[in-house]
Structures are given as structure tokens and as C-alpha cells.
Scaffold this active site. Structure first.
Site, PDB file in Angstrom:
ATOM      1  N   LYS A  13       0.834  -1.216   0.000  1.00 27.28           N
ATOM      2  CA  LYS A  13       0.000   0.000   0.000  1.00 27.28           C
ATOM      3  C   LYS A  13       0.865   1.261   0.000  1.00 27.28           C
ATOM      4  O   LYS A  13       0.659   2.160  -0.810  1.00 27.28           O
ATOM      5  CB  LYS A  13      -0.959   0.000   1.214  1.00 27.28           C
ATOM      6  CG  LYS A  13      -1.897  -1.200   1.248  1.00 27.28           C
ATOM      7  CD  LYS A  13      -2.869  -1.127   2.401  1.00 27.28           C
ATOM      8  CE  LYS A  13      -2.219  -1.207   3.771  1.00 27.28           C
ATOM      9  NZ  LYS A  13      -1.508  -2.477   4.047  1.00 27.28           N
ATOM     10  N   ARG A  88      -9.474   0.623   9.112  1.00 22.44           N
ATOM     11  CA  ARG A  88      -9.008  -0.727   9.425  1.00 22.44           C
ATOM     12  C   ARG A  88     -10.071  -1.525  10.173  1.00 22.44           C
ATOM     13  O   ARG A  88      -9.850  -2.700  10.479  1.00 22.44           O
ATOM     14  CB  ARG A  88      -7.757  -0.636  10.299  1.00 22.44           C
ATOM     15  CG  ARG A  88      -6.439  -0.834   9.553  1.00 22.44           C
ATOM     16  CD  ARG A  88      -5.316  -0.697  10.547  1.00 22.44           C
ATOM     17  NE  ARG A  88      -4.100  -1.329  10.185  1.00 22.44           N
ATOM     18  CZ  ARG A  88      -3.065  -0.717   9.608  1.00 22.44           C
ATOM     19  NH1 ARG A  88      -3.149   0.532   9.262  1.00 22.44           N
ATOM     20  NH2 ARG A  88      -1.958  -1.385   9.380  1.00 22.44           N
ATOM     21  N   ARG A 124      11.456  -5.596   4.920  1.00 17.77           N
ATOM     22  CA  ARG A 124      11.189  -4.167   4.669  1.00 17.77           C
ATOM     23  C   ARG A 124      12.199  -3.298   5.421  1.00 17.77           C
ATOM     24  O   ARG A 124      12.506  -3.545   6.578  1.00 17.77           O
ATOM     25  CB  ARG A 124       9.769  -3.820   5.123  1.00 17.77           C
ATOM     26  CG  ARG A 124       9.497  -2.319   5.084  1.00 17.77           C
ATOM     27  CD  ARG A 124       8.036  -1.976   5.055  1.00 17.77           C
ATOM     28  NE  ARG A 124       7.292  -2.437   6.204  1.00 17.77           N
ATOM     29  CZ  ARG A 124       5.964  -2.369   6.307  1.00 17.77           C
ATOM     30  NH1 ARG A 124       5.256  -1.850   5.316  1.00 17.77           N
ATOM     31  NH2 ARG A 124       5.355  -2.803   7.380  1.00 17.77           N
ATOM     32  N   ARG A 157      11.497  -1.274  10.865  1.00 23.40           N
ATOM     33  CA  ARG A 157      10.449  -0.887  11.816  1.00 23.40           C
ATOM     34  C   ARG A 157      10.386  -1.893  12.949  1.00 23.40           C
ATOM     35  O   ARG A 157      10.508  -3.089  12.733  1.00 23.40           O
ATOM     36  CB  ARG A 157       9.091  -0.828  11.091  1.00 23.40           C
ATOM     37  CG  ARG A 157       8.812   0.525  10.481  1.00 23.40           C
ATOM     38  CD  ARG A 157       7.627   0.506   9.572  1.00 23.40           C
ATOM     39  NE  ARG A 157       6.414  -0.058  10.151  1.00 23.40           N
ATOM     40  CZ  ARG A 157       5.237  -0.080   9.524  1.00 23.40           C
ATOM     41  NH1 ARG A 157       5.127   0.438   8.307  1.00 23.40           N
ATOM     42  NH2 ARG A 157       4.173  -0.604  10.090  1.00 23.40           N
ATOM     43  N   ARG A 168      -0.033  -8.889  13.776  1.00 21.72           N
ATOM     44  CA  ARG A 168      -0.683  -7.902  12.903  1.00 21.72           C
ATOM     45  C   ARG A 168      -1.525  -8.593  11.837  1.00 21.72           C
ATOM     46  O   ARG A 168      -2.591  -8.096  11.452  1.00 21.72           O
ATOM     47  CB  ARG A 168       0.375  -7.003  12.250  1.00 21.72           C
ATOM     48  CG  ARG A 168       1.046  -6.102  13.271  1.00 21.72           C
ATOM     49  CD  ARG A 168       2.287  -5.472  12.733  1.00 21.72           C
ATOM     50  NE  ARG A 168       2.010  -4.542  11.655  1.00 21.72           N
ATOM     51  CZ  ARG A 168       2.939  -4.079  10.831  1.00 21.72           C
ATOM     52  NH1 ARG A 168       4.188  -4.461  10.957  1.00 21.72           N
ATOM     53  NH2 ARG A 168       2.609  -3.219   9.900  1.00 21.72           N
TER      54      ARG A 168
HETATM   55  P1  ADP Z   1       2.135  -1.837   3.248  1.00 17.02           P
HETATM   56  O1  ADP Z   1       2.185  -0.333   3.183  1.00 17.02           O
HETATM   57  O2  ADP Z   1       0.945  -2.419   2.574  1.00 17.02           O
HETATM   58  O3  ADP Z   1       2.331  -2.377   4.633  1.00 17.02           O
HETATM   59  P2  ADP Z   1       4.699  -1.663   1.846  1.00 17.02           P
HETATM   60  O4  ADP Z   1       4.387  -0.802   0.668  1.00 17.02           O
HETATM   61  O5  ADP Z   1       5.497  -1.051   2.939  1.00 17.02           O
HETATM   62  O6  ADP Z   1       3.359  -2.383   2.401  1.00 17.02           O
HETATM   63  O7  ADP Z   1       5.455  -2.964   1.280  1.00 17.02           O
HETATM   64  C1  ADP Z   1       5.924  -3.982   2.175  1.00 17.02           C
HETATM   65  C2  ADP Z   1       7.292  -4.488   1.708  1.00 17.02           C
HETATM   66  O8  ADP Z   1       7.136  -5.212   0.496  1.00 17.02           O
HETATM   67  C3  ADP Z   1       8.299  -3.368   1.419  1.00 17.02           C
HETATM   68  O9  ADP Z   1       9.576  -3.814   1.822  1.00 17.02           O
HETATM   69  C4  ADP Z   1       8.204  -3.183  -0.098  1.00 17.02           C
HETATM   70  O10 ADP Z   1       9.432  -2.707  -0.652  1.00 17.02           O
HETATM   71  C5  ADP Z   1       7.873  -4.594  -0.569  1.00 17.02           C
HETATM   72  N1  ADP Z   1       6.988  -4.613  -1.744  1.00 17.02           N
HETATM   73  C6  ADP Z   1       5.960  -3.767  -2.036  1.00 17.02           C
HETATM   74  N2  ADP Z   1       5.357  -4.117  -3.184  1.00 17.02           N
HETATM   75  C7  ADP Z   1       5.999  -5.237  -3.626  1.00 17.02           C
HETATM   76  C8  ADP Z   1       5.838  -6.104  -4.768  1.00 17.02           C
HETATM   77  N3  ADP Z   1       4.884  -5.881  -5.690  1.00 17.02           N
HETATM   78  N4  ADP Z   1       6.668  -7.172  -4.879  1.00 17.02           N
HETATM   79  C9  ADP Z   1       7.637  -7.390  -3.942  1.00 17.02           C
HETATM   80  N5  ADP Z   1       7.843  -6.625  -2.861  1.00 17.02           N
HETATM   81  C10 ADP Z   1       7.042  -5.557  -2.696  1.00 17.02           C
HETATM   82  P1  AMP Z   2       0.907   0.715   9.104  1.00 21.36           P
HETATM   83  O1  AMP Z   2       1.981   1.739   8.960  1.00 21.36           O
HETATM   84  O2  AMP Z   2      -0.290   1.006   8.263  1.00 21.36           O
HETATM   85  O3  AMP Z   2       1.437  -0.693   8.902  1.00 21.36           O
HETATM   86  O4  AMP Z   2       0.391   0.796  10.615  1.00 21.36           O
HETATM   87  C1  AMP Z   2       1.269   0.515  11.699  1.00 21.36           C
HETATM   88  C2  AMP Z   2       0.484   0.396  12.972  1.00 21.36           C
HETATM   89  O5  AMP Z   2      -0.176   1.644  13.285  1.00 21.36           O
HETATM   90  C3  AMP Z   2      -0.649  -0.641  12.980  1.00 21.36           C
HETATM   91  O6  AMP Z   2      -0.180  -1.954  13.249  1.00 21.36           O
HETATM   92  C4  AMP Z   2      -1.551  -0.088  14.102  1.00 21.36           C
HETATM   93  O7  AMP Z   2      -1.015  -0.385  15.376  1.00 21.36           O
HETATM   94  C5  AMP Z   2      -1.449   1.426  13.890  1.00 21.36           C
HETATM   95  N1  AMP Z   2      -2.496   1.896  12.958  1.00 21.36           N
HETATM   96  C6  AMP Z   2      -2.305   2.424  11.722  1.00 21.36           C
HETATM   97  N2  AMP Z   2      -3.481   2.752  11.158  1.00 21.36           N
HETATM   98  C7  AMP Z   2      -4.458   2.385  12.044  1.00 21.36           C
HETATM   99  C8  AMP Z   2      -5.868   2.431  12.020  1.00 21.36           C
HETATM  100  N3  AMP Z   2      -6.555   2.893  10.975  1.00 21.36           N
HETATM  101  N4  AMP Z   2      -6.539   1.981  13.118  1.00 21.36           N
HETATM  102  C9  AMP Z   2      -5.868   1.511  14.181  1.00 21.36           C
HETATM  103  N5  AMP Z   2      -4.537   1.427  14.250  1.00 21.36           N
HETATM  104  C10 AMP Z   2      -3.825   1.856  13.197  1.00 21.36           C
END
Ligand code: ADP
Ligand code: AMP
Length: 210
Positions: A13, A88, A124, A157, A168
Site C-alpha cells: 500500500k 481498518r 522491509r 520498523r 498484525r
Molecule cells: P504496506 O504499506 O501495505 O504495509 P509496503 O508498501 O510497505 O506495504 O510494502 C511492504 C514491503 O514489500 C516493502 O519492503 C516493499 O518494498 C515490498 N513490496 C511492495 N510491493 C511489492 C511487490 N509488488 N513485490 C515485492 N515486494 C514488494
Molecule cells: P501501518 O503503517 O499502516 O502498517 O500501521 C502501523 C500500525 O499503526 C498498525 O499496526 C496499528 O497499530 C497502527 N495503525 C495504523 N493505522 C491504524 C488504524 N486505521 N486503526 C488503528 N490502528 C492503526
């Protein structure tokens, strides 16, 4: 264009949001980023949110809804916005629907099966200065462990360690996945296959968004 991005943690995302936001000139609003900024600034909100985030739990709805409500009335959201990580829960989705003039045009679900997620999240790495996301295998920086954009040393992270990722994912399937049904019933749900390469996923998204 008012867009909500759905999908499990690690679906891509944030990665896709960066590009969508540029292409459509709409602000990328990530509740996770808002909480992390507050944590680094040691605000009251940050201190409260950290307790939940470190355990892989959701920050309570009331708090999260209030933050998004205040953010969406800012000037840059007038012509649309891209929400990443919100809503969420069904309660958050209902709250979003109730905000005046903020009716969602598209809820875009990035589908990635559970078994691919652990690799994605434990690999990541993020830039603590500019927020750019990398992956040690799938999307590495040009110089190992350095941000391509600002050369800052990348970090992992705290909630991307295996045990917290599993928690999660449980939270996602229990509380967030039902949102696909919620948005399907109002006719705004679109899905893309998130297992493909990053640029292929982006092309698919563009063709879905039009
Ligand atoms: P989200 O925001 O949904 O938690 P991220 O965008 O941070 O996910 O992506 C999670 C991890 O996967 C990151 O390390 C990113 O570089 C990697 N990633 C994202 N899209 C892809 C893809 N299409 N194929 C492989 N790895 C990906
Ligand atoms: P993210 O960066 O989207 O992976 O979110 C990291 C963490 O932030 C999550 O695991 C939750 O603990 C908190 N968080 C982010 N967005 C929300 C949401 N919409 N509602 C509740 N907790 C959230």
C-alpha cells in the site's frame, strides 16, 4: 478522486501510494505514518499509540477516527485524498462515510496471500528521514542500507519483526478483511493482484483508477 487503499500489512500500500499520490496530485495520508511521526516527536498521542503498535494491535477507533477527521478537513484534501491504512475496522469505515463531502470513490484492495507477507515485512527497510520504503530482496536501495533519495541510513520498523508481524496479520484477517465486503456492497471495491512486480502492480492500478 477519493481513494482508500486496502490490503494486508505488507501488501504494498505505502509503496503504491507514493506513486498514485504523485500521478493524481492527491495527498497520501497514512495513519501509520502519522502515529510514527507522533512517536518520534514524543507527543501524548505518540506515547499512547506506541503501546498498541509495538504489540501489533490497532490503536483504538475513537482516537484514530478523530485524527483522520481533522486531517481530511485540511485544504489539500479539497480535491481528493488517498488513505493508506485507514479504515481498518468497520467502525472506522462507517465514520469515514459519515464525514461530510468525503464519500469514497474507490476502495482499492491489493491482494497478496498470507504466505507471501512474512518475507515482505521482515525484509522491509524504511528511511527514517523521508519515509521511502525498500525491501532487501525485492526493492533494494542502490547503495546497501542507504536511502536513494537522501542517503540516510535505513532502519527496520520495530513492528516488522516476525512475532509482531504474525499478530498484525491476525488482527488484519479478523478486523480489516471484512472491509472488502463492506465496500463491495456499496459498489466501490476494485481489486488488483499485489503479487506481481511493483511497476506491474502500479500499471494495473492506473488502469483500474482510469
Ligand atoms: P504496506 O504499506 O501495505 O504495509 P509496503 O508498501 O510497505 O506495504 O510494502 C511492504 C514491503 O514489500 C516493502 O519492503 C516493499 O518494498 C515490498 N513490496 C511492495 N510491493 C511489492 C511487490 N509488488 N513485490 C515485492 N515486494 C514488494
Ligand atoms: P501501518 O503503517 O499502516 O502498517 O500501521 C502501523 C500500525 O499503526 C498498525 O499496526 C496499528 O497499530 C497502527 N495503525 C495504523 N493505522 C491504524 C488504524 N486505521 N486503526 C488503528 N490502528 C492503526
Amino acid at each position: 478522486m477519493k481513494i482508500v487503499l486496502l490490503g494486508p500489512p505488507g501488501a504494498g500500500k505505502g509503496t503504491q501510494a507514493e506513486q498514485i499520490s504523485k500521478s493524481y496530485s492527491i495527498p497520501h495520508i497514512s495513519t501509520g505514518d502519522i502515529f510514527r511521526k507522533n512517536i518520534s516527536e514524543r507527543t501524548e498521542l505518540g506515547i499512547e499509540a506506541k503501546g498498541y503498535m509495538d504489540k501489533g494491535l490497532l490503536v483504538p477507533d475513537e482516537l484514530t477516527i478523530e485524527i483522520v477527521k481533522n486531517r481530511l478537513v485540511e485544504d489539500d484534501c479539497k480535491n481528493g485524498f488517498l488513505l493508506d491504512g485507514f479504515p481498518r475496522t468497520v467502525k472506522q469505515a462507517e465514520a469515514l462515510d459519515s464525514f461530510q463531502g468525503k464519500k469514497i470513490d474507490i476502495a482499492l484492495l491489493i491482494e497478496v496471500p498470507r504466505e507471501s507477507i512474512l518475507d515482505r515485512m521482515t525484509g522491509r527497510r524504511v528511511c527514517p528521514a523521508c519515509g521511502t520504503t525498500y525491501h532487501i530482496k525485492f526493492n533494494p536501495p542502490k547503495i546497501e542500507n542507504k536511502c536513494d533519495k537522501c542517503s540516510t541510513a535505513l532502519i527496520q520498523r520495530k513492528d516488522d519483526v516476525e512475532e509482531t508481524v504474525k499478530a498484525r496479520l491476525d488482527v488484519y484477517y479478523e478486523q480489516t478483511e471484512p472491509l472488502a465486503k463492506y465496500y463491495k456492497s456499496s459498489g466501490v471495491l476494485r481489486t488488483v493482484d499485489g503479487t506481481k512486480d511493483i511497476d506491474i502492480v502500479f500499471k494495473e492500478i492506473i488502469s483500474v483508477l482510469g
